[in-house]
Scaffold this motif. Structure first.
Motif, PDB file in Angstrom:
ATOM      1  N   ALA A 172       0.812  -1.220   0.000  1.00  0.00           N
ATOM      2  CA  ALA A 172       0.000   0.000   0.000  1.00  0.00           C
ATOM      3  C   ALA A 172       0.842   1.265   0.000  1.00  0.00           C
ATOM      4  CB  ALA A 172      -0.932  -0.012   1.216  1.00  0.00           C
ATOM      5  N   ILE A 173       2.065   1.199   0.507  1.00  0.00           N
ATOM      6  CA  ILE A 173       2.859   2.426   0.629  1.00  0.00           C
ATOM      7  C   ILE A 173       3.194   3.017  -0.730  1.00  0.00           C
ATOM      8  CG2 ILE A 173       5.204   1.441   0.632  1.00  0.00           C
ATOM      9  CD1 ILE A 173       3.909   4.120   3.054  1.00  0.00           C
ATOM     10  N   VAL A 174       3.327   2.181  -1.764  1.00  0.00           N
ATOM     11  CA  VAL A 174       3.710   2.703  -3.084  1.00  0.00           C
ATOM     12  C   VAL A 174       2.505   3.135  -3.908  1.00  0.00           C
ATOM     13  CG1 VAL A 174       5.877   1.436  -3.181  1.00  0.00           C
ATOM     14  CG2 VAL A 174       3.784   0.370  -4.063  1.00  0.00           C
ATOM     15  N   GLU A 175       1.301   3.005  -3.355  1.00  0.00           N
ATOM     16  CA  GLU A 175       0.124   3.460  -4.089  1.00  0.00           C
ATOM     17  C   GLU A 175       0.158   4.971  -4.324  1.00  0.00           C
ATOM     18  OE1 GLU A 175      -2.978   0.131  -2.221  1.00  0.00           O
ATOM     19  OE2 GLU A 175      -2.982   2.208  -1.521  1.00  0.00           O
ATOM     20  N   ASP A 176       0.667   5.701  -3.341  1.00  0.00           N
ATOM     21  CA  ASP A 176       0.705   7.164  -3.431  1.00  0.00           C
ATOM     22  C   ASP A 176       2.106   7.656  -3.100  1.00  0.00           C
ATOM     23  OD1 ASP A 176      -2.285   8.382  -3.633  1.00  0.00           O
ATOM     24  OD2 ASP A 176      -2.302   6.476  -2.532  1.00  0.00           O
ATOM     25  N   MET A 177       2.797   8.152  -4.126  1.00  0.00           N
ATOM     26  CA  MET A 177       4.149   8.674  -3.966  1.00  0.00           C
ATOM     27  C   MET A 177       4.282   9.970  -4.765  1.00  0.00           C
ATOM     28  SD  MET A 177       6.669   5.333  -4.060  1.00  0.00           S
ATOM     29  CE  MET A 177       6.394   4.976  -5.808  1.00  0.00           C
ATOM     30  N   ASP A 178       5.047  10.901  -4.231  1.00  0.00           N
ATOM     31  CA  ASP A 178       5.354  12.152  -4.925  1.00  0.00           C
ATOM     32  C   ASP A 178       6.838  12.198  -5.235  1.00  0.00           C
ATOM     33  OD1 ASP A 178       2.769  12.996  -4.865  1.00  0.00           O
ATOM     34  OD2 ASP A 178       3.034  14.401  -3.196  1.00  0.00           O
ATOM     35  N   GLN A 179       7.184  12.908  -6.288  1.00  0.00           N
ATOM     36  CA  GLN A 179       8.583  13.091  -6.633  1.00  0.00           C
ATOM     37  C   GLN A 179       9.213  14.073  -5.657  1.00  0.00           C
ATOM     38  OE1 GLN A 179       9.760  11.333  -9.229  1.00  0.00           O
ATOM     39  NE2 GLN A 179      11.874  12.011  -9.125  1.00  0.00           N
ATOM     40  N   ALA A 180      10.336  13.684  -5.059  1.00  0.00           N
ATOM     41  CA  ALA A 180      11.068  14.549  -4.131  1.00  0.00           C
ATOM     42  C   ALA A 180      12.516  14.610  -4.606  1.00  0.00           C
ATOM     43  CB  ALA A 180      10.985  14.016  -2.702  1.00  0.00           C
ATOM     44  N   VAL A 236       3.584   9.355   0.445  1.00  0.00           N
ATOM     45  CA  VAL A 236       2.858  10.480   1.033  1.00  0.00           C
ATOM     46  C   VAL A 236       1.531  10.002   1.606  1.00  0.00           C
ATOM     47  CG1 VAL A 236       3.932  12.200  -0.475  1.00  0.00           C
ATOM     48  CG2 VAL A 236       1.849  11.017  -1.234  1.00  0.00           C
ATOM     49  N   PRO A 237       0.895  10.838   2.447  1.00  0.00           N
ATOM     50  CA  PRO A 237      -0.435  10.484   2.947  1.00  0.00           C
ATOM     51  C   PRO A 237      -1.411  10.256   1.799  1.00  0.00           C
ATOM     52  CG  PRO A 237       0.484  12.278   4.232  1.00  0.00           C
ATOM     53  CD  PRO A 237       1.413  12.076   3.070  1.00  0.00           C
TER      54      PRO A 237
END
Length: 226
Positions: A115-123, A130-131
């Motif tokens: 589930a953690i990789v479902e929502d990621m932003d470029q940093a 990300v939440p």
């Protein structure tokens, strides 16, 4: 990977870019050297199937499921080319690690990582989890005093995890992983988890090791973070 896609070339290339993106993040932020394969024991081939919505139902006749990874058949099927695909491909990588180590990791670990990789932003040059909508579930649970105690979450059997309040369980598993990531300790925790697995397959000992504090103290910090 063997790839079978019902999409056009452009969409298929975008899907494969998401697979590569997930692999880069997993290597850099999570597994590190645990992902390095041995030439004496090559990894299994996995078939990545990207069917039409109509055909997806024949693979996964369960409403509300965006994708599956069938470890026994080495088959990943995804209904979308984004969050579900990244989630299930993370399972592919994680199962490779578990197979190499002979470690059946706890269900909260498996699904929290998926589930953690479902929502990621470029940093910068890297992705950062990300939440997400799952975070909102955890926030509501915390406000009502209904967060599952860590010891219970870490020991929860698979059937209960996926059948009894699954949205809450998946959300809380992701939140613990996001907490570790936010503290910059996710990769160190995974290394500690694989080292302490035989003694503590739930993962609490690894948390105590990387935080250098008792589990109860870390859990209080987590609840404040939530």
């Amino acid at each position: 990977l063997n790839v079978a896609s019902s999409f056009d070339r452009r969409s298929t290339d975008e899907a494969l870019a998401e697979v590569a993106r997930t692999a880069r993040w997993a290597e850099q932020a999570l597994f590190g050297d645990l992902l390095v394969s041995s030439p004496d024991r090559p990894d299994h081939w996995v078939t990545l199937a990207l069917p039409t919505p109509e055909h997806f139902a024949s693979f996964v006749p369960v409403p509300g499921v965006g994708g599956i990874y069938d470890r026994d058949r080495r088959l990943l099927v995804s209904q979308d080319l984004g969050p579900s695909l990244r989630h299930e491909f993370l399972h592919v990588l994680h199962h490779r690690v578990m197979d190499r180590l002979g470690q059946p990791h706890a269900i909260w670990v498996q699904e929290g990582l998926g589930a953690i990789v479902e929502d990621m932003d470029q940093a910068g040059d890297a992705d950062q989890p990300v939440p997400s909508w799952r975070t909102n579930i955890v926030k509501r649970l915390e406000a009502r005093g209904r967060l599952t105690p860590w010891k219970a979450l870490f020991a929860m059997p698979r059937d209960r995890f996926v059948k009894s309040r699954p949205n809450a369980n998946y959300a809380q598993a992701r939140a613990v992983v996001l907490f570790l990531s936010d503290r910059g300790l996710l990769r160190a925790w995974m290394a500690a988890y694989t080292e302490t697995f035989d003694d503590d397959p739930g993962g609490a000992a690894a948390i105590e090791r990387v935080f250098g504090a008792p589990l109860g103290q870390v859990e209080r910090e987590y609840r404040e973070w939530v």
